[in-house]
Design a protein around this motif. Structure first.
Motif, PDB file in Angstrom:
ATOM      1  N   SER A 239     104.533 -46.504-127.065  1.00 26.59           N
ATOM      2  CA  SER A 239     104.413 -47.882-126.566  1.00 26.59           C
ATOM      3  C   SER A 239     104.863 -48.922-127.591  1.00 26.59           C
ATOM      4  O   SER A 239     105.366 -49.989-127.223  1.00 26.59           O
ATOM      5  CB  SER A 239     102.961 -48.172-126.167  1.00 26.59           C
ATOM      6  OG  SER A 239     102.103 -48.055-127.293  1.00 26.59           O
TER       7      SER A 239
ATOM      8  N   TYR B 258      99.276 -43.435-128.791  1.00 30.28           N
ATOM      9  CA  TYR B 258      98.664 -44.317-127.793  1.00 30.28           C
ATOM     10  C   TYR B 258      97.192 -44.516-128.119  1.00 30.28           C
ATOM     11  O   TYR B 258      96.479 -43.548-128.440  1.00 30.28           O
ATOM     12  CB  TYR B 258      98.827 -43.729-126.395  1.00 30.28           C
ATOM     13  CG  TYR B 258     100.239 -43.864-125.860  1.00 30.28           C
ATOM     14  CD1 TYR B 258     100.601 -44.948-125.070  1.00 30.28           C
ATOM     15  CD2 TYR B 258     101.222 -42.934-126.190  1.00 30.28           C
ATOM     16  CE1 TYR B 258     101.899 -45.093-124.590  1.00 30.28           C
ATOM     17  CE2 TYR B 258     102.516 -43.061-125.720  1.00 30.28           C
ATOM     18  CZ  TYR B 258     102.851 -44.137-124.926  1.00 30.28           C
ATOM     19  OH  TYR B 258     104.139 -44.282-124.461  1.00 30.28           O
TER      20      TYR B 258
ATOM     21  N   GLU C 260      94.996 -47.858-124.217  1.00 29.76           N
ATOM     22  CA  GLU C 260      96.263 -47.602-123.518  1.00 29.76           C
ATOM     23  C   GLU C 260      96.169 -46.342-122.668  1.00 29.76           C
ATOM     24  O   GLU C 260      96.663 -46.301-121.529  1.00 29.76           O
ATOM     25  CB  GLU C 260      97.394 -47.475-124.533  1.00 29.76           C
ATOM     26  CG  GLU C 260      97.792 -48.795-125.180  1.00 29.76           C
ATOM     27  CD  GLU C 260      98.788 -48.607-126.305  1.00 29.76           C
ATOM     28  OE1 GLU C 260      99.646 -49.485-126.485  1.00 29.76           O
ATOM     29  OE2 GLU C 260      98.707 -47.581-127.027  1.00 29.76           O
TER      30      GLU C 260
END
Length: 291
Positions: free
Chosen positions: A226, A234, A238
């Motif tokens: 991301s 992550y 998230e």
């Protein structure tokens, strides 16, 4: 209250895994120290319900490899197979019938009931050409029997090393991952619906467009990182967001539950298997054979 009205909505199967499994940085971290390399796929099979096979993207594999991979994982495990980059990046989908025959003759069909979706990842510089894409999608075999028939037309490079057997006639699913902004077009979504092909939802740290559309009866998600492409992990927050999205996708059609396939490709620093395990726990995706 009517019992049918009280029944919970049906949902599809959510499968979570990694893109590939042979990474040196995973050894002694995700893979237990001392685990032989030949046992790594078996460990994946004990840890996840699916994996994305990406060696098939770089070159035609050998039937013996596909057979070995299938034998390494438990019943119910699923391989997503990444389509040949010769077709997507070199031919750019043009005049690709023989190359497609070679791809299916190379051993893909030896996965039998473990064959999951086939992913076609397009190059960044390939713009949306509806006629070219439509011609390619129409060429794709929709069942293993159709793939078997196509594979028989392979060229001489596969002579003596082809695999033309199937154990049963099963449907084949396809997903498309474009990487150019021009694919954000209603005509693409209509085309994919016509051919029952999933539009891969890719998280790429903003490098490529994040395209989302409901185009068939399953969803395909690729998580490349991301914040930093292929590298960043992550966060828990998230992963909860991705979990919520997976659940929404799996029950988006009450009468036709949708399967969801999710693959983590943020492997540069070894985050992929740990993130995959965390998301699998959130969505309730236990490895095959787990209690």
């Amino acid at each position: 209250m009517d019992s049918a009205a009280a029944a919970p909505p049906r949902t599809g199967r959510i499968r979570v895994g990694t893109s590939g499994w042979r990474y040196g940085s995973w050894r002694g971290d995700f893979y237990p120290r001392g685990l032989p390399q030949r046992r790594e796929l078996a460990f994946i099979g004990e840890s996840f319900s699916t994996v994305e096979l990406n060696g098939s993207f770089y070159s035609l594999q050998h039937p013996d490899s596909y057979r070995k991979w299938r034998a390494s994982v438990p019943e119910g495990f699923t391989f997503a197979v990444k389509g040949s980059r010769y077709i997507t990046h070199m031919l750019r989908l043009r005049n690709s019938r023989t190359a497609l025959a070679n791809f299916f003759a190379s051993g893909v069909l030896a996965l039998d009931d473990a064959l999951g979706p086939v992913l076609w990842q397009l190059p960044e510089r390939q713009e949306f050409d509806p006629d070219r894409l439509s011609e390619f999608l129409a060429m794709l075999p929709r069942t293993t029997a159709e793939a078997q028939a196509l594979a028989r037309d392979h060229d001489a490079r596969l002579d003596g090393r082809d695999w033309l057997h199937i154990d049963a006639d099963r449907p084949i699913r396809y997903a498309l991952e474009p990487r150019a902004e021009s694919f954000a077009h209603p005509d693409l979504y209509a085309l994919l619906r016509d051919h029952r092909v999933a539009l891969a939802l890719a998280d790429t740290a903003g490098r490529w467009p994040r395209l989302e559309a409901d185009t068939t009866d399953f969803a395909y998600i690729r998580l490349h990182g991301s914040a930093e492409l292929y590298t960043s992990g992550y966060s828990a927050a998230e992963l909860r967001e991705w979990s919520d999205l997976c659940r929404r996708l799996s029950n988006r059609q009450a009468d036709h539950p949708a399967d969801v396939y999710v693959y983590f490709d943020n492997d540069a620093k070894g985050h992929a298997p740990h993130d995959a395990r965390a998301l699998a726990d959130l969505v309730g995706d236990a490895p095959e054979g787990a209690p």
